[in-house]
Design a protein around this motif. Structure first.
Motif, PDB file in Angstrom:
ATOM      1  N   GLY A 210      -0.445  -2.359  -0.798  1.00 31.64           N
ATOM      2  CA  GLY A 210       0.154  -2.416   0.637  1.00 31.64           C
ATOM      3  C   GLY A 210       0.608  -0.917   0.867  1.00 31.64           C
ATOM      4  O   GLY A 210       0.603  -0.110   0.064  1.00 31.64           O
ATOM      5  N   ILE A 211       0.570  -0.498   2.228  1.00 29.93           N
ATOM      6  CA  ILE A 211       1.028   0.747   2.785  1.00 29.93           C
ATOM      7  C   ILE A 211       2.306   1.295   2.075  1.00 29.93           C
ATOM      8  O   ILE A 211       2.522   2.421   1.816  1.00 29.93           O
ATOM      9  CB  ILE A 211       1.130   0.620   4.186  1.00 29.93           C
ATOM     10  CG1 ILE A 211      -0.193   0.743   4.830  1.00 29.93           C
ATOM     11  CG2 ILE A 211       1.829   1.937   4.946  1.00 29.93           C
ATOM     12  CD1 ILE A 211      -0.363   0.437   6.189  1.00 29.93           C
ATOM     13  N   GLU A 212       3.345   0.253   2.220  1.00 24.72           N
ATOM     14  CA  GLU A 212       4.714   0.678   1.407  1.00 24.72           C
ATOM     15  C   GLU A 212       4.517   0.942   0.045  1.00 24.72           C
ATOM     16  O   GLU A 212       4.937   2.037  -0.452  1.00 24.72           O
ATOM     17  CB  GLU A 212       5.820  -0.532   1.625  1.00 24.72           C
ATOM     18  CG  GLU A 212       6.114  -1.111   2.855  1.00 24.72           C
ATOM     19  CD  GLU A 212       6.459   0.243   3.883  1.00 24.72           C
ATOM     20  OE1 GLU A 212       7.212   0.969   3.220  1.00 24.72           O
ATOM     21  OE2 GLU A 212       6.098  -0.072   4.699  1.00 24.72           O
ATOM     22  N   GLU A 213       3.730   0.596  -0.622  1.00 25.36           N
ATOM     23  CA  GLU A 213       3.592   0.790  -2.250  1.00 25.36           C
ATOM     24  C   GLU A 213       3.124   2.322  -2.253  1.00 25.36           C
ATOM     25  O   GLU A 213       3.483   2.974  -2.943  1.00 25.36           O
ATOM     26  CB  GLU A 213       2.483  -0.165  -2.888  1.00 25.36           C
ATOM     27  CG  GLU A 213       3.240  -1.410  -3.169  1.00 25.36           C
ATOM     28  CD  GLU A 213       2.113  -2.442  -3.621  1.00 25.36           C
ATOM     29  OE1 GLU A 213       2.011  -2.510  -5.121  1.00 25.36           O
ATOM     30  OE2 GLU A 213       1.554  -3.005  -2.769  1.00 25.36           O
ATOM     31  N   VAL A 214       1.974   2.341  -1.597  1.00 26.52           N
ATOM     32  CA  VAL A 214       1.344   3.761  -1.614  1.00 26.52           C
ATOM     33  C   VAL A 214       2.502   4.928  -0.899  1.00 26.52           C
ATOM     34  O   VAL A 214       2.302   6.008  -1.658  1.00 26.52           O
ATOM     35  CB  VAL A 214       0.103   3.835  -0.756  1.00 26.52           C
ATOM     36  CG1 VAL A 214      -0.608   5.240  -1.062  1.00 26.52           C
ATOM     37  CG2 VAL A 214      -1.056   2.710  -1.191  1.00 26.52           C
TER      38      VAL A 214
END
Ligand code: CDP
Length: 230
Positions: A210-214
């Protein structure tokens, strides 16, 4: 007073729709750095060429036009934007003629050296996150903060299709996949400054992230490096 502090530069490269732009903007916001999307500069040159009826496959015509243009760069809410001959291209940068022709314009060596210089000059706006194809390999090869985002082509086409539907209300996934594949092929095989994983870059495959993880992966990496004095 001269500012002798060296800017911190976070270089994020990768192919189209690998998540680069969204992630880079978010990383810049979290770090309170300036954001620069280097592709917009190539899109700007392409937009103006299309507007002026210049044939992008004819380098002489493009170069002739390039030297007549007046570019003005400025930072707006910590995002570097520009006008060309006093006009802000805005959403036109993402229009169909621009996205189909931009990779061809980006193969012209004179265009690349002109825009690479302009991109280097954006350092004057302060600490920054710059995303593109050759940020870590050519524009700022000395920065220790380099990331390369990638994702499977199918997933990238799905993401770009979603964006196009939001922007234009329509789109076809297989056409999007074809168009991305064509552009990737030009970007990876051009003789000058091709898309590549630059030396020392951390590779992140975003296919199932997910975007948050990256974003948090990159932000924590940068913060750690800064706390260790880079
Ligand atoms: O959003 P997307 O990743 O599809 O494209 P972009 O980052 O706006 O870049 C558009 C095009 O500009 C790329 O396909 C490349 O041909 C060119 N480009 C480049 O050659 N070098 C860069 N540093 C950035 C973009």
């Amino acid at each position: 007073m001269p500012n002798n502090k060296r800017s911190v530069i976070v270089a994020i490269d990768g192919p189209s729709a690998s998540g680069k732009s969204t992630v880079s903007k978010r990383v810049a916001e979290d770090l309170k750095f300036v954001f620069v999307g280097s592709g917009a500069f190539y899109r700007g040159m392409t937009w103006k060429s299309v507007r002026e009826g210049v044939e992008v496959k004819n380098p002489e015509q493009v170069i002739h036009l390039m030297f007549q243009l007046k570019w003005n760069f400025y930072a707006e809410n910590r995002v570097v934007v520009f006008t060309i001959d006093g006009e802000d291209p805005g959403l036109q940068l993402r229009s169909e003629p621009v996205r189909e022709k931009v990779a061809t314009i980006a193969t012209i060596p004179e265009v690349r050296s002109f825009l690479v210089e302009r991109l280097r000059e954006t350092k004057r706006f302060g600490d920054m996150v710059m995303e593109g194809r050759d940020v870590g390999s050519v524009i700022f090869p000395d920065t220790p903060l380099k990331f390369y985002l990638d994702a499977d082509p199918q997933e990238r086409a799905r993401r770009r299709h979603k964006e196009l539907v939001q922007m234009e209300g329509e789109g076809n996934v297989s056409e999007v996949l074809d168009s991305l594949t064509r552009r990737d092929q030009i970007d990876r095989t051009r003789k000058i400054d091709p898309l590549q994983i630059s030396l020392g870059a951390k590779v992140i495959n975003t296919t199932s992230l997910g975007i948050e993880e990256v974003v948090s992966l990159i932000v924590s990496n940068v913060q750690q490096a800064i706390s260790k004095g880079l």
